[in-house]
Motif scaffolding. Sequence first.
Motif, PDB file in Angstrom:
ATOM      1  N   SER A  20     -10.875 -18.269 -23.629  1.00  0.00           N
ATOM      2  CA  SER A  20     -12.158 -18.642 -24.223  1.00  0.00           C
ATOM      3  C   SER A  20     -12.384 -20.139 -24.080  1.00  0.00           C
ATOM      4  O   SER A  20     -11.431 -20.908 -23.899  1.00  0.00           O
ATOM      5  CB  SER A  20     -12.198 -18.251 -25.703  1.00  0.00           C
ATOM      6  N   VAL A  21     -13.638 -20.571 -24.153  1.00  0.00           N
ATOM      7  CA  VAL A  21     -13.978 -21.987 -24.021  1.00  0.00           C
ATOM      8  C   VAL A  21     -14.113 -22.591 -25.412  1.00  0.00           C
ATOM      9  O   VAL A  21     -14.932 -22.161 -26.222  1.00  0.00           O
ATOM     10  CB  VAL A  21     -15.283 -22.161 -23.226  1.00  0.00           C
ATOM     11  N   GLU A  22     -13.313 -23.611 -25.679  1.00  0.00           N
ATOM     12  CA  GLU A  22     -13.304 -24.276 -26.981  1.00  0.00           C
ATOM     13  C   GLU A  22     -13.971 -25.644 -26.847  1.00  0.00           C
ATOM     14  O   GLU A  22     -13.403 -26.572 -26.277  1.00  0.00           O
ATOM     15  CB  GLU A  22     -11.861 -24.436 -27.465  1.00  0.00           C
ATOM     16  N   LEU A  23     -15.193 -25.759 -27.363  1.00  0.00           N
ATOM     17  CA  LEU A  23     -15.905 -27.031 -27.285  1.00  0.00           C
ATOM     18  C   LEU A  23     -15.227 -28.085 -28.140  1.00  0.00           C
ATOM     19  O   LEU A  23     -14.716 -27.791 -29.217  1.00  0.00           O
ATOM     20  CB  LEU A  23     -17.351 -26.855 -27.761  1.00  0.00           C
ATOM     21  N   LEU A  24     -15.234 -29.310 -27.657  1.00  0.00           N
ATOM     22  CA  LEU A  24     -14.720 -30.415 -28.454  1.00  0.00           C
ATOM     23  C   LEU A  24     -15.726 -30.786 -29.544  1.00  0.00           C
ATOM     24  O   LEU A  24     -16.940 -30.588 -29.382  1.00  0.00           O
ATOM     25  CB  LEU A  24     -14.422 -31.614 -27.562  1.00  0.00           C
ATOM     26  N   ASP A  25     -15.236 -31.313 -30.608  1.00  0.00           N
ATOM     27  CA  ASP A  25     -16.056 -31.615 -31.773  1.00  0.00           C
ATOM     28  C   ASP A  25     -17.188 -32.587 -31.432  1.00  0.00           C
ATOM     29  O   ASP A  25     -16.961 -33.635 -30.833  1.00  0.00           O
ATOM     30  CB  ASP A  25     -15.179 -32.221 -32.869  1.00  0.00           C
ATOM     31  N   GLY A  26     -18.403 -32.204 -31.808  1.00  0.00           N
ATOM     32  CA  GLY A  26     -19.564 -33.076 -31.647  1.00  0.00           C
ATOM     33  C   GLY A  26     -20.295 -32.955 -30.331  1.00  0.00           C
ATOM     34  O   GLY A  26     -21.375 -33.542 -30.157  1.00  0.00           O
ATOM     35  N   VAL A  27     -19.763 -32.209 -29.386  1.00  0.00           N
ATOM     36  CA  VAL A  27     -20.348 -32.143 -28.040  1.00  0.00           C
ATOM     37  C   VAL A  27     -21.781 -31.628 -28.051  1.00  0.00           C
ATOM     38  O   VAL A  27     -22.690 -32.269 -27.512  1.00  0.00           O
ATOM     39  CB  VAL A  27     -19.474 -31.267 -27.113  1.00  0.00           C
ATOM     40  N   GLU A  28     -21.997 -30.471 -28.653  1.00  0.00           N
ATOM     41  CA  GLU A  28     -23.340 -29.895 -28.606  1.00  0.00           C
ATOM     42  C   GLU A  28     -24.343 -30.754 -29.381  1.00  0.00           C
ATOM     43  O   GLU A  28     -25.500 -30.909 -28.958  1.00  0.00           O
ATOM     44  CB  GLU A  28     -23.332 -28.465 -29.151  1.00  0.00           C
ATOM     45  N   GLU A  29     -23.930 -31.328 -30.472  1.00  0.00           N
ATOM     46  CA  GLU A  29     -24.796 -32.213 -31.252  1.00  0.00           C
ATOM     47  C   GLU A  29     -25.266 -33.396 -30.414  1.00  0.00           C
ATOM     48  O   GLU A  29     -26.457 -33.748 -30.402  1.00  0.00           O
ATOM     49  CB  GLU A  29     -24.031 -32.722 -32.477  1.00  0.00           C
ATOM     50  N   VAL A  30     -24.356 -34.005 -29.679  1.00  0.00           N
ATOM     51  CA  VAL A  30     -24.682 -35.169 -28.851  1.00  0.00           C
ATOM     52  C   VAL A  30     -25.602 -34.775 -27.701  1.00  0.00           C
ATOM     53  O   VAL A  30     -26.603 -35.454 -27.424  1.00  0.00           O
ATOM     54  CB  VAL A  30     -23.393 -35.826 -28.314  1.00  0.00           C
ATOM     55  N   LEU A  31     -25.288 -33.686 -27.025  1.00  0.00           N
ATOM     56  CA  LEU A  31     -26.113 -33.255 -25.891  1.00  0.00           C
ATOM     57  C   LEU A  31     -27.539 -32.931 -26.348  1.00  0.00           C
ATOM     58  O   LEU A  31     -28.513 -33.260 -25.663  1.00  0.00           O
ATOM     59  CB  LEU A  31     -25.489 -32.032 -25.214  1.00  0.00           C
ATOM     60  N   ALA A  32     -27.655 -32.281 -27.492  1.00  0.00           N
ATOM     61  CA  ALA A  32     -28.973 -31.915 -28.008  1.00  0.00           C
ATOM     62  C   ALA A  32     -29.825 -33.151 -28.290  1.00  0.00           C
ATOM     63  O   ALA A  32     -31.035 -33.161 -28.050  1.00  0.00           O
ATOM     64  CB  ALA A  32     -28.818 -31.076 -29.272  1.00  0.00           C
ATOM     65  N   LYS A  33     -29.193 -34.206 -28.768  1.00  0.00           N
ATOM     66  CA  LYS A  33     -29.935 -35.430 -29.098  1.00  0.00           C
ATOM     67  C   LYS A  33     -30.269 -36.266 -27.862  1.00  0.00           C
ATOM     68  O   LYS A  33     -31.290 -36.965 -27.839  1.00  0.00           O
ATOM     69  CB  LYS A  33     -29.143 -36.261 -30.106  1.00  0.00           C
ATOM     70  N   LEU A  34     -29.432 -36.208 -26.849  1.00  0.00           N
ATOM     71  CA  LEU A  34     -29.654 -37.021 -25.649  1.00  0.00           C
ATOM     72  C   LEU A  34     -30.568 -36.348 -24.627  1.00  0.00           C
ATOM     73  O   LEU A  34     -31.163 -37.017 -23.784  1.00  0.00           O
ATOM     74  CB  LEU A  34     -28.314 -37.345 -24.973  1.00  0.00           C
ATOM     75  N   GLN A  35     -30.681 -35.038 -24.716  1.00  0.00           N
ATOM     76  CA  GLN A  35     -31.384 -34.258 -23.694  1.00  0.00           C
ATOM     77  C   GLN A  35     -32.812 -34.724 -23.447  1.00  0.00           C
ATOM     78  O   GLN A  35     -33.267 -34.774 -22.299  1.00  0.00           O
ATOM     79  CB  GLN A  35     -31.384 -32.783 -24.099  1.00  0.00           C
ATOM     80  N   SER A  36     -33.521 -35.073 -24.490  1.00  0.00           N
ATOM     81  CA  SER A  36     -34.933 -35.429 -24.340  1.00  0.00           C
ATOM     82  C   SER A  36     -35.134 -36.854 -23.820  1.00  0.00           C
ATOM     83  O   SER A  36     -36.231 -37.206 -23.380  1.00  0.00           O
ATOM     84  CB  SER A  36     -35.653 -35.273 -25.685  1.00  0.00           C
ATOM     85  N   GLN A  37     -34.102 -37.666 -23.872  1.00  0.00           N
ATOM     86  CA  GLN A  37     -34.228 -39.072 -23.490  1.00  0.00           C
ATOM     87  C   GLN A  37     -33.638 -39.397 -22.127  1.00  0.00           C
ATOM     88  O   GLN A  37     -34.007 -40.402 -21.512  1.00  0.00           O
ATOM     89  CB  GLN A  37     -33.537 -39.954 -24.536  1.00  0.00           C
ATOM     90  N   TYR A  38     -32.684 -38.567 -21.680  1.00  0.00           N
ATOM     91  CA  TYR A  38     -31.977 -38.851 -20.438  1.00  0.00           C
ATOM     92  C   TYR A  38     -31.886 -37.598 -19.574  1.00  0.00           C
ATOM     93  O   TYR A  38     -31.991 -36.478 -20.057  1.00  0.00           O
ATOM     94  CB  TYR A  38     -30.551 -39.339 -20.727  1.00  0.00           C
ATOM     95  N   ARG A  39     -31.666 -37.820 -18.296  1.00  0.00           N
ATOM     96  CA  ARG A  39     -31.346 -36.733 -17.381  1.00  0.00           C
ATOM     97  C   ARG A  39     -29.841 -36.502 -17.491  1.00  0.00           C
ATOM     98  O   ARG A  39     -29.044 -37.383 -17.160  1.00  0.00           O
ATOM     99  CB  ARG A  39     -31.715 -37.123 -15.954  1.00  0.00           C
ATOM    100  N   LEU A  40     -29.442 -35.342 -17.972  1.00  0.00           N
ATOM    101  CA  LEU A  40     -28.031 -35.043 -18.182  1.00  0.00           C
ATOM    102  C   LEU A  40     -27.499 -34.143 -17.077  1.00  0.00           C
ATOM    103  O   LEU A  40     -28.143 -33.167 -16.694  1.00  0.00           O
ATOM    104  CB  LEU A  40     -27.825 -34.343 -19.535  1.00  0.00           C
ATOM    105  N   ILE A  41     -26.311 -34.483 -16.579  1.00  0.00           N
ATOM    106  CA  ILE A  41     -25.684 -33.641 -15.567  1.00  0.00           C
ATOM    107  C   ILE A  41     -24.207 -33.436 -15.900  1.00  0.00           C
ATOM    108  O   ILE A  41     -23.598 -34.246 -16.592  1.00  0.00           O
ATOM    109  CB  ILE A  41     -25.824 -34.223 -14.134  1.00  0.00           C
TER     110      ILE A  41
END
Length: 234
Positions: free
Chosen positions: A103-124
């Motif tokens: 299974s894939v275990e996300l590191l703490d805070g990853v999804e929170e950070v991506l959600a906040k940065l998505q609208s301001q930056y091009r994420l890859i």
Amino acid sequence: MEVDFSNIKTIAFDADDTLWVNETYFRETEEKFAELLEGYETKNKIDQELFKMEMKNLKLYGYGVKGFMLSMIESALDLSNNNIGQEKLLAIIDLGKTMIAHSVELLDGVEEVLAKLQSQYRLIVLTKGDLLDQERKLAKSGLSKYFHHVEVLSDKKEENYKNLLDHLEIQTNEFLMVGNSLKSDVIPIINIGAKAIHIPFHTTWAHEMVSNEEEQNNGHLKLSGIREILKYLN
């Protein structure tokens, strides 16, 4: 350290041990591999020979679980003078399959950070390893929706980064790389004139380690966790 991120338009994230746990499973598998071969050599010798075999095979197999599995099999044959039985070889293959199916275990805070940065930056996602395995992990992670592009490289050297930025039409001074490896995610990025953020993971593969001098003489930002990024970019 003060680093100016005001020009940044594109942020690339390494995947393994930056977005989700990876190296921990390799270390756990190495422990089980050593247990399977304990009748042939000491654990220290088994660990050393497996690492040598991985380095020998790296150019042939590349990074990832499949190459690791093949190196384990070849090491087992060498360490046992080709006397290892079919049952143990099958057990080694099962170790690799277990890693792939993990299974894939996300590191703490990853999804929170991506959600906040998505609208301001091009994420890859910019990672290396086996294409099929990385695609599987990304799909299982549920993070695909945050990224404009996903790239799995055979390696992360200056030339690889330059070619990719040219292909994606990304200006070097507008690019930021975030990752856990100084060798792969930071040093080559700084050397081509882009920005880098280093977020160390508690376990580092020996192949990714660098000297203290290389670690200290770089214009990168080092953070203790991914949430800290928001202090500088949000």
